[in-house]
Design a protein around this motif. Structure first.
Motif, PDB file in Angstrom:
ATOM      1  N   ALA A  42       0.826  -1.207   0.000  1.00  8.28           N
ATOM      2  CA  ALA A  42       0.000   0.000   0.000  1.00  8.28           C
ATOM      3  C   ALA A  42       0.858   1.253   0.000  1.00  8.28           C
ATOM      4  N   VAL A 291      -3.512   0.907  -2.831  1.00  7.45           N
ATOM      5  CA  VAL A 291      -3.916   1.854  -1.788  1.00  7.45           C
ATOM      6  C   VAL A 291      -5.274   1.463  -1.210  1.00  7.45           C
ATOM      7  N   GLY A 294      -4.837  -1.396   1.115  1.00  6.60           N
ATOM      8  CA  GLY A 294      -4.211  -0.937   2.350  1.00  6.60           C
ATOM      9  C   GLY A 294      -5.167  -0.190   3.253  1.00  6.60           C
TER      10      GLY A 294
END
Length: 309
Positions: A42, A291, A294
């Protein structure tokens, strides 16, 4: 003789509260940030995304050529010191076009994702809270929109927009973007409308829309953040598909989709026209997917992927 413990008696367990080094309780934002930063993919995704944003902003400024400027002495030339990403058959600088195309695709994606997140949050939570005919009408519209060929309607309406990216973004928000996230939000908000703080606010005379805005939407913030990041990926792919078939951004403006569409026709004779915008698109989608994963792990307290903070 040691004292016997009755297994039927529940032993109270104190909740584990994350603390900083000086012993103070850690805020939620600090806890989420620490869990997110422990997720290496991430972190790599957000670094790639930041680099792409910087490239889209700084690229047009540091390039030696404008995206519409023609170099008649270099027609369809490969990457060189003068043209870093090569040129098109008309003499356009590919580096300038890819930088501007990345910027335009990011602007469309962020605009669409913000609009979809806000619209779906309001519609989904309002339908869940008010119930009754409001919920029935909303779900009927959502289910109807989910079965019609939305991409076909989007293509026809975008073609009438004349390549204006703002109009295309608005069409993507109000025509095809909001209904599926709104249904997810509605499902989540159904459990929230029976919480004690919602009942307390209703008994205190707080209006329905204020309860939706102040109590329901803030309590599904983690879901909205994930929807926002995934919405960027969906918006980029939708815009790419539209521009690839000629119904999206049009010349003299460019996007990653229009560049990939034009470069696909010359992939054997001038492969750099396809590979550079395709690489930018791939990095953008991969970075936002990382992302999003994450953020999901960081905001989910039951997830072990983020590690103990």
């Amino acid at each position: 003789m040691s004292e016997m413990i009755d297994p039927t008696v529940e032993v109270p367990v104190e909740p584990v509260v994350a603390e900083t080094r000086d012993g103070k309780p850690m805020s939620k934002m600090a806890l989420y940030t620490r869990r997110f930063m422990r997720n290496k993919p991430a972190v790599g995704g957000i670094i790639i995304f930041i680099l792409l944003v910087l490239f889209s902003i700084i690229g047009p400024l540091i390039g030696r050529w404008d995206h519409i400027e023609l170099d008649f002495l270099n027609l369809g030339t490969p990457p060189s010191a003068e043209h870093w990403f090569g040129t098109t058959a008309s003499g356009n600088d590919t580096f300038a076009q890819v930088a501007l195309g990345t910027q335009r695709s990011l602007m469309i994606a962020v605009t669409v994702s913000v609009g979809v997140t806000i619209l779906s949050a309001i519609i989904g939570t309002a339908a869940a809270y008010f119930g009754g005919w409001t919920e029935k009408v909303t779900l009927t519209v959502i289910h109807f929109m989910m079965v019609i060929p939305s991409f076909l309607i989007l293509s026809l309406m975008s073609n009438r927009a004349g390549g204006n990216w703002i109009v295309i973004a608005l069409i993507m928000v109000f025509i095809v973007g909001w209904y599926f996230p709104a249904r997810v939000v509605w499902t989540t908000a159904l459990s929230l409308r029976e919480r004690e703080y919602v009942h307390a606010a209703r008994y205190m005379g707080v209006g329905g829309f204020k309860i939706v805005l102040r109590h329901l939407i803030p309590n599904i913030g983690s879901l909205l953040v994930i929807n926002f990041t995934l919405g960027i990926v969906n918006a980029v792919m939708t815009e790419t598909g539209l521009s690839f078939i000629g119904f999206g951004v049009k010349i003299p403006d460019v996007s990653l989709g229009s560049l990939i569409g034009s470069g696909a026709n010359t992939i054997t004779s001038a492969p750099w026209l396809f590979y550079f915008p395709a690489a930018a698109l791939t990095l953008l989608t991969i970075s936002m997917a990382l992302v999003s994963d994450g953020l999901r792990d960081a905001l989910d307290p039951t997830s072990a992927a983020g590690g103990r903070a």
